[in-house]
Every structure is written in structure tokens, then in C-alpha cells.
Design a protein around this motif. Structure first.
Motif, PDB file in Angstrom:
ATOM      1  N   THR A 180       0.819  -1.209   0.000  1.00  0.00           N
ATOM      2  CA  THR A 180       0.000   0.000   0.000  1.00  0.00           C
ATOM      3  C   THR A 180       0.851   1.256   0.000  1.00  0.00           C
ATOM      4  N   ILE A 181       2.059   1.179   0.552  1.00  0.00           N
ATOM      5  CA  ILE A 181       2.955   2.331   0.495  1.00  0.00           C
ATOM      6  C   ILE A 181       3.335   2.616  -0.953  1.00  0.00           C
ATOM      7  N   TRP A 182       3.601   1.566  -1.723  1.00  0.00           N
ATOM      8  CA  TRP A 182       3.954   1.775  -3.129  1.00  0.00           C
ATOM      9  C   TRP A 182       2.769   2.347  -3.898  1.00  0.00           C
ATOM     10  N   HIS A 183       1.543   1.977  -3.516  1.00  0.00           N
ATOM     11  CA  HIS A 183       0.353   2.585  -4.121  1.00  0.00           C
ATOM     12  C   HIS A 183       0.327   4.079  -3.807  1.00  0.00           C
ATOM     13  N   LEU A 184       0.621   4.425  -2.572  1.00  0.00           N
ATOM     14  CA  LEU A 184       0.631   5.829  -2.146  1.00  0.00           C
ATOM     15  C   LEU A 184       1.710   6.613  -2.893  1.00  0.00           C
ATOM     16  N   ILE A 185       2.883   6.034  -3.054  1.00  0.00           N
ATOM     17  CA  ILE A 185       3.971   6.694  -3.773  1.00  0.00           C
ATOM     18  C   ILE A 185       3.563   6.964  -5.220  1.00  0.00           C
ATOM     19  N   ASP A 186       3.046   5.951  -5.901  1.00  0.00           N
ATOM     20  CA  ASP A 186       2.638   6.112  -7.301  1.00  0.00           C
ATOM     21  C   ASP A 186       1.542   7.156  -7.453  1.00  0.00           C
ATOM     22  N   CYS A 187       0.563   7.121  -6.555  1.00  0.00           N
ATOM     23  CA  CYS A 187      -0.550   8.069  -6.594  1.00  0.00           C
ATOM     24  C   CYS A 187      -0.049   9.502  -6.452  1.00  0.00           C
ATOM     25  N   ASN A 188       0.885   9.720  -5.541  1.00  0.00           N
ATOM     26  CA  ASN A 188       1.357  11.082  -5.294  1.00  0.00           C
ATOM     27  C   ASN A 188       2.351  11.559  -6.337  1.00  0.00           C
ATOM     28  N   LYS A 189       3.117  10.663  -6.923  1.00  0.00           N
ATOM     29  CA  LYS A 189       3.976  11.066  -8.045  1.00  0.00           C
ATOM     30  C   LYS A 189       3.106  11.511  -9.215  1.00  0.00           C
ATOM     31  N   LYS A 190       2.009  10.805  -9.432  1.00  0.00           N
ATOM     32  CA  LYS A 190       1.070  11.164 -10.504  1.00  0.00           C
ATOM     33  C   LYS A 190       0.445  12.533 -10.232  1.00  0.00           C
ATOM     34  N   THR A 191       0.048  12.785  -8.987  1.00  0.00           N
ATOM     35  CA  THR A 191      -0.534  14.075  -8.618  1.00  0.00           C
ATOM     36  C   THR A 191       0.461  15.201  -8.850  1.00  0.00           C
ATOM     37  N   ALA A 192       1.717  14.995  -8.465  1.00  0.00           N
ATOM     38  CA  ALA A 192       2.746  16.018  -8.654  1.00  0.00           C
ATOM     39  C   ALA A 192       2.976  16.297 -10.142  1.00  0.00           C
ATOM     40  N   ARG A 193       2.991  15.236 -10.977  1.00  0.00           N
ATOM     41  CA  ARG A 193       3.163  15.419 -12.427  1.00  0.00           C
ATOM     42  C   ARG A 193       1.987  16.166 -13.035  1.00  0.00           C
ATOM     43  N   GLN A 194       0.760  15.828 -12.614  1.00  0.00           N
ATOM     44  CA  GLN A 194      -0.422  16.495 -13.150  1.00  0.00           C
ATOM     45  C   GLN A 194      -0.437  17.975 -12.771  1.00  0.00           C
ATOM     46  N   PHE A 195      -0.059  18.288 -11.531  1.00  0.00           N
ATOM     47  CA  PHE A 195      -0.019  19.678 -11.085  1.00  0.00           C
ATOM     48  C   PHE A 195       0.998  20.463 -11.915  1.00  0.00           C
ATOM     49  N   LYS A 196       2.175  19.866 -12.106  1.00  0.00           N
ATOM     50  CA  LYS A 196       3.226  20.536 -12.883  1.00  0.00           C
ATOM     51  C   LYS A 196       2.792  20.751 -14.331  1.00  0.00           C
ATOM     52  N   ALA A 197       2.116  19.770 -14.927  1.00  0.00           N
ATOM     53  CA  ALA A 197       1.656  19.912 -16.311  1.00  0.00           C
ATOM     54  C   ALA A 197       0.579  20.986 -16.432  1.00  0.00           C
ATOM     55  N   LEU A 198      -0.288  21.086 -15.431  1.00  0.00           N
ATOM     56  CA  LEU A 198      -1.390  22.040 -15.486  1.00  0.00           C
ATOM     57  C   LEU A 198      -0.960  23.466 -15.154  1.00  0.00           C
ATOM     58  N   PHE A 199      -0.143  23.632 -14.108  1.00  0.00           N
ATOM     59  CA  PHE A 199       0.198  24.975 -13.620  1.00  0.00           C
ATOM     60  C   PHE A 199       1.620  25.417 -13.975  1.00  0.00           C
ATOM     61  N   LYS A 200       2.406  24.532 -14.592  1.00  0.00           N
ATOM     62  CA  LYS A 200       3.782  24.844 -15.023  1.00  0.00           C
ATOM     63  C   LYS A 200       4.692  25.238 -13.864  1.00  0.00           C
ATOM     64  N   GLU A 201       4.418  24.722 -12.687  1.00  0.00           N
ATOM     65  CA  GLU A 201       5.276  24.928 -11.517  1.00  0.00           C
ATOM     66  C   GLU A 201       5.112  23.740 -10.582  1.00  0.00           C
ATOM     67  N   PRO A 202       6.082  23.499  -9.713  1.00  0.00           N
ATOM     68  CA  PRO A 202       5.982  22.349  -8.806  1.00  0.00           C
ATOM     69  C   PRO A 202       4.838  22.517  -7.804  1.00  0.00           C
ATOM     70  N   ILE A 203       4.280  21.405  -7.385  1.00  0.00           N
ATOM     71  CA  ILE A 203       3.191  21.428  -6.417  1.00  0.00           C
ATOM     72  C   ILE A 203       3.709  21.923  -5.067  1.00  0.00           C
ATOM     73  N   PRO A 204       2.972  22.811  -4.390  1.00  0.00           N
ATOM     74  CA  PRO A 204       3.393  23.250  -3.055  1.00  0.00           C
ATOM     75  C   PRO A 204       3.386  22.075  -2.061  1.00  0.00           C
ATOM     76  N   VAL A 205       4.278  22.131  -1.103  1.00  0.00           N
ATOM     77  CA  VAL A 205       4.429  21.038  -0.146  1.00  0.00           C
ATOM     78  C   VAL A 205       3.129  20.813   0.619  1.00  0.00           C
ATOM     79  N   THR A 206       2.480  21.873   1.078  1.00  0.00           N
ATOM     80  CA  THR A 206       1.248  21.711   1.859  1.00  0.00           C
ATOM     81  C   THR A 206       0.148  21.037   1.041  1.00  0.00           C
ATOM     82  N   GLN A 207       0.077  21.342  -0.240  1.00  0.00           N
ATOM     83  CA  GLN A 207      -0.945  20.724  -1.083  1.00  0.00           C
ATOM     84  C   GLN A 207      -0.643  19.238  -1.289  1.00  0.00           C
TER      85      GLN A 207
END
Length: 156
Positions: free
Chosen positions: A89-116
């Protein structure tokens, strides 16, 4: 009816008033290796104990690989503490959050804030705590990152 008789369900309380699956997850975190995070004015350091799961494991073997510190993106990383090293389940969490970070970067053209990113991690972990058919994460995370607010350290 004993606690073990009702531990099959995540959302069923035992006769002692506890959610047994949650108690098992907390025990797994408490039995894991030590991890720590230190926040300074100019950065964050995270560290963990590298402990072999058994004295029969050959650390020099190429097939043995323990990596409890993960990088989500160049600005955010975390260390997890749990009873088992290869917790699926940790590997599921890692994959899910790497995907979220990539999507944020693609949409907003900047890295995702740590709090988000921490909110996303916490939301996924909370979903697994409250949903039927899955078990809660038996892990605790120290999330370290750097963004426009400077260095940050969170525990999830």
C-alpha cells in the motif's frame, strides 16, 4: 464476542469500543524502524534506520533493496515508517502522489506546493481508513519539502 472475532471489518467497533484494524495499523507503525526529520532555516533533513528484515538476508545481494526514503519530485521527498519494508500500500501511495505532482506541474507549469501534496497524501490515507474493502495504511510518513514558503516538514 472477542476483539479478534470482529476484526474482519474496518468500520465495525469491537466490544471494547476500538476499531481493531486501526489498532493493528498503529501497532505496525510503532513496531517499524526509527525515522526522523529535522527542519533548519535553510533546509530539511530526513533519515531512517536501515534494518535488515532477517539475519538470513544477504545485504550485499543485488536482489535485496531497501529504500524507505522516496522522492516525489525534486522539491518533495518523504520517509515512511512501517512494520514491513515492502508494504504494497505504500507503493500505491507513492505512485498516486507522483502522478498528482506530475499532473499539477503539467497544469500549472510549476511544482506542487508542499502543503498541497501533504493534503493529497493525507486524503488518500484517510480514504483507506474509512473505506470498506481496503485496510488502513500501517505506516507513518515524514514529508519534507521546499517551496516558496521555505523548507517544510510534516508528519502524516
Amino acid at each position: 464476542m472477542g476483539d479478534s472475532q470482529c476484526s474482519f471489518s474496518l468500520i465495525t467497533f469491537s466490544t471494547s469500543g476500538k476499531l481493531v484494524q486501526i489498532e493493528h495499523a498503529l501497532t505496525a507503525v510503532g513496531s517499524g524502524q526509527t525515522s526522523l526529520g529535522i527542519k533548519a532555516a535553510n533546509g530539511v533533513v530526513i533519515a531512517t534506520e536501515k534494518k535488515l528484515p532477517s539475519m538470513l538476508v544477504d545485504e550485499a545481494s543485488e536482489s535485496f533493496h531497501v529504500q524507505k526514503i522516496q522522492i516525489l519530485n525534486p522539491d518533495i521527498g518523504f520517509v515512511f515508517t512501517s512494520l514491513t519494508v515492502l508494504h504494497s500500500t505504500i507503493w500505491h501511495l507513492i505512485d498516486c502522489n507522483k502522478k498528482t505532482a506530475r499532473q499539477f506541474k503539467a497544469l500549472f507549469k510549476e511544482p506542487i506546493p508542499v502543503t498541497q501534496e501533504v493534503r493529497v497524501i493525507a486524503a488518500v490515507m484517510q480514504e483507506f481508513t474509512q473505506s470498506g474493502g481496503v485496510r488502513p495504511f500501517g505506516a507513518s510518513l515524514l514529508v519534507a519539502g521546499f517551496d516558496d514558503k521555505g523548507p517544510q516538514l510534516f508528519q502524516v
